[in-house]
Design a protein around this motif. Structure first.
Motif, short mmCIF file in Angstrom:
data_model
loop_
_atom_site.label_atom_id
_atom_site.label_comp_id
_atom_site.label_asym_id
_atom_site.label_seq_id
_atom_site.Cartn_x
_atom_site.Cartn_y
_atom_site.Cartn_z
N GLU A 66 -3.19 -11.59 1.11
CA GLU A 66 -3.66 -11.16 2.42
C GLU A 66 -4.14 -9.70 2.31
N PRO A 67 -5.28 -9.37 2.90
CA PRO A 67 -5.73 -7.97 2.89
C PRO A 67 -4.72 -7.08 3.61
N ILE A 68 -4.59 -5.84 3.15
CA ILE A 68 -3.68 -4.90 3.80
C ILE A 68 -4.40 -3.57 3.98
N THR A 69 -3.80 -2.69 4.78
CA THR A 69 -4.31 -1.33 4.91
C THR A 69 -3.26 -0.37 4.35
N ALA A 70 -3.74 0.70 3.76
CA ALA A 70 -2.85 1.72 3.21
C ALA A 70 -3.24 3.08 3.77
N LYS A 71 -2.24 3.94 3.97
CA LYS A 71 -2.49 5.27 4.48
C LYS A 71 -3.07 6.16 3.38
N VAL A 72 -3.99 7.04 3.76
CA VAL A 72 -4.50 8.05 2.84
C VAL A 72 -4.65 9.36 3.61
N LEU A 73 -4.39 10.45 2.93
CA LEU A 73 -4.54 11.77 3.52
C LEU A 73 -5.71 12.48 2.86
N VAL A 74 -6.71 12.83 3.66
CA VAL A 74 -7.83 13.64 3.18
C VAL A 74 -7.54 15.08 3.60
N GLY A 116 0.82 -1.20 0.00
CA GLY A 116 0.00 0.00 0.00
C GLY A 116 0.85 1.25 0.00
N PHE A 117 0.64 2.12 -0.99
CA PHE A 117 1.31 3.41 -1.02
C PHE A 117 0.45 4.44 -0.29
N THR A 118 1.00 5.63 -0.07
CA THR A 118 0.24 6.68 0.60
C THR A 118 -0.66 7.39 -0.40
N GLY A 119 -1.97 7.27 -0.21
CA GLY A 119 -2.92 7.92 -1.10
C GLY A 119 -3.29 9.31 -0.60
N TYR A 120 -4.11 9.99 -1.38
CA TYR A 120 -4.47 11.36 -1.03
C TYR A 120 -5.78 11.72 -1.70
N GLY A 121 -6.39 12.80 -1.21
CA GLY A 121 -7.61 13.27 -1.85
C GLY A 121 -8.26 14.37 -1.04
N SER A 122 -9.43 14.75 -1.50
CA SER A 122 -10.24 15.76 -0.84
C SER A 122 -11.40 15.06 -0.14
N THR A 123 -12.31 15.82 0.43
CA THR A 123 -13.47 15.22 1.08
C THR A 123 -14.45 14.65 0.07
N SER A 124 -14.25 14.92 -1.21
CA SER A 124 -15.15 14.39 -2.24
C SER A 124 -14.54 13.29 -3.09
N LEU A 175 -10.86 10.57 -3.67
CA LEU A 175 -9.68 10.02 -3.01
C LEU A 175 -8.93 9.10 -3.97
N HIS A 176 -7.61 9.30 -4.06
CA HIS A 176 -6.76 8.40 -4.83
C HIS A 176 -6.19 7.34 -3.90
N VAL A 177 -6.50 6.07 -4.15
CA VAL A 177 -5.94 4.96 -3.39
C VAL A 177 -4.88 4.29 -4.26
N LEU A 178 -3.66 4.16 -3.73
CA LEU A 178 -2.53 3.71 -4.52
C LEU A 178 -1.88 2.48 -3.91
N GLY A 179 -1.33 1.62 -4.76
CA GLY A 179 -0.63 0.43 -4.26
C GLY A 179 -0.08 -0.37 -5.41
N ARG A 180 0.47 -1.53 -5.07
CA ARG A 180 1.02 -2.41 -6.11
C ARG A 180 0.94 -3.86 -5.65
N ALA A 181 0.72 -4.76 -6.61
CA ALA A 181 0.68 -6.19 -6.34
C ALA A 181 1.96 -6.84 -6.86
N VAL A 182 2.66 -7.56 -5.98
CA VAL A 182 3.88 -8.27 -6.37
C VAL A 182 3.83 -9.67 -5.79
#
Length: 371
Positions: A150-158, A33-41, A43-50
């Motif tokens: 396995e499920p993971i969690t990723a950080k996001v900044l709103v 999981g990469f660090t995502g970002y977005g506004s209150t409306s 959100l970009h969720v970013l990551g990669r599968a390896v």
């Protein structure tokens, strides 16, 4: 057939063979999981599968979220602990690049009130835009699930809707001293050196803190042409050296429909425009160096979107650094002319390090009326 097409087919072939080989050894897909970002409306969720060995330690466990009660001292302590673990296992950056990505893998993203089903792209990347997610401003975790992983969690900044200013910073030669020819920089910094031994540009962290001192809602983004594989160690570096916390916008080195390698300039231009689209009310401080193309990229953005650029700060490389960066003793891009500021209303400062830039900070703050 174009050379880029040949390179893409070769990459895909090698990756398929690597996937089959690792599956036969018992490996399974894993999500980073990469660090995502977005506004209150939105959100970009970013990551990669390896592909990953299920019996090994996680490829990357990101630092915990920085809530309001999470002090800067606590963040630095956690970063030191992570750096020590990397050192204890003698992890060197080159290990990050020997990965087999999992393309077109079914993925489900849970972000706030929304559940989005999609697939990774051919290089295993996840970039999901979640509309009307319902998350409040601040740091959050989103859940990413993928087939056989396995499920993971990723950080996001709103980002807070009240934010009116923000900062975008380059990394190499701007906050991190490289001292290597550009062609060898990535190999040395990411493949050879221990991940916790990089040097910060003197005074830059202090300059950033001073610039953002009375802008508590201002988001900070780090925009680099470096590969996503280096994200874990870059996050540790930024925290250890006192830089503000913020999402990193990196890229992939793989072939594209038009070339063997992705264009660093186009990556930066695209990401800057994405930030303007996502945050139409924010004016950005743009910080880079004159070793490559930051001055002209920032100037073009100021000419096209002067309302969205609060100011530009350029770190000037010395002649030796210029040679190592691109082979010449002088900057390859011309600086903006004096009348550009009058025409576009965007102040620009330059200096050899953060201390020289800090001495000119009043000039940069001209672009922040009423801050």
């Amino acid at each position: 057939m174009a050379l880029a097409d040949v390179a893409r087919r070769l990459e895909d072939s090698l990756n398929r063979r690597g996937t089959v080989k690792r599956v036969n050894r018992g490996w399974r897909p894993a999500i980073i999981g990469f660090t995502g970002y977005g506004s209150t409306s939105s959100l970009h969720v970013l990551g990669r599968a390896v592909m990953a060995d299920p019996d090994s330690k996680p490829l990357f466990k990101p630092p915990r979220l920085p809530p309001a009660t999470h002090t800067v001292l606590g963040q630095v302590k956690e970063a030191f602990e992570q750096a020590e673990k990397l050192s204890e296992t003698a992890q060197r950056g080159w290990r990050q690049f020997f990965t087999t990505q999992v393309g077109f893998l079914p993925v489900t993203v849970h972000a706030g009130d929304k559940v989005i089903s999609t697939r990774t792209d051919r290089s295993g990347y996840i970039d999901v835009l979640v509309q009307d997610h319902g998350l409040e401003p601040g740091w959050h975790e989103v859940r990413i699930e993928a087939a056989a992983a396995e499920p993971i969690t990723a950080k996001v900044l709103v980002v807070k809707p009240t934010a009116t200013y923000g900062m975008v910073s380059d990394i190499d030669d701007t906050v991190m001293v490289t001292w290597l020819p550009r062609a060898a920089l990535a190999a040395w910094n990411s493949w050879v050196r221990h991940t916790n031994t990089r040097k910060a540009v003197p005074g830059m962290a202090r300059f950033y803190r001073e610039l953002l001192d009375d802008l508590p809602d201002a988001p900070v983004f780090y925009l680099s042409t470096g590969a996503w594989n280096t994200l874990p160690t870059l996050e540790v570096f930024l925290t250890l050296n006192g830089f503000p916390t913020g999402p990193l916008l990196l890229t992939d080195w793989g072939p594209t429909p038009t070339g063997i390698f992705r264009s660093g300039q186009e990556h930066k231009k695209t990401q800057l425009r994405n930030l303007i689209i996502t945050f139409p009310e924010i004016k950005w401080f743009l910080v880079g160096d004159d070793g490559q193309h930051d001055p002209i990229i920032f100037d073009e953005l100021a000419r096209e979107h002067p309302r969205h650029v609060a100011g530009i700060a350029i770190r000037q490389l010395n002649p030796v650094e210029q040679v190592l960066s691109h082979g010449l003793t002088e900057a390859i891009d011309e600086r903006r002319f004096d009348d550009d500021e009058a025409r576009y209303g965007v102040p620009t400062i330059s200096g050899q390090d953060g201390f020289e830039l800090m001495a000119k900070i009043d000039e940069l703050e001209k672009g922040c009326p009423g801050r």
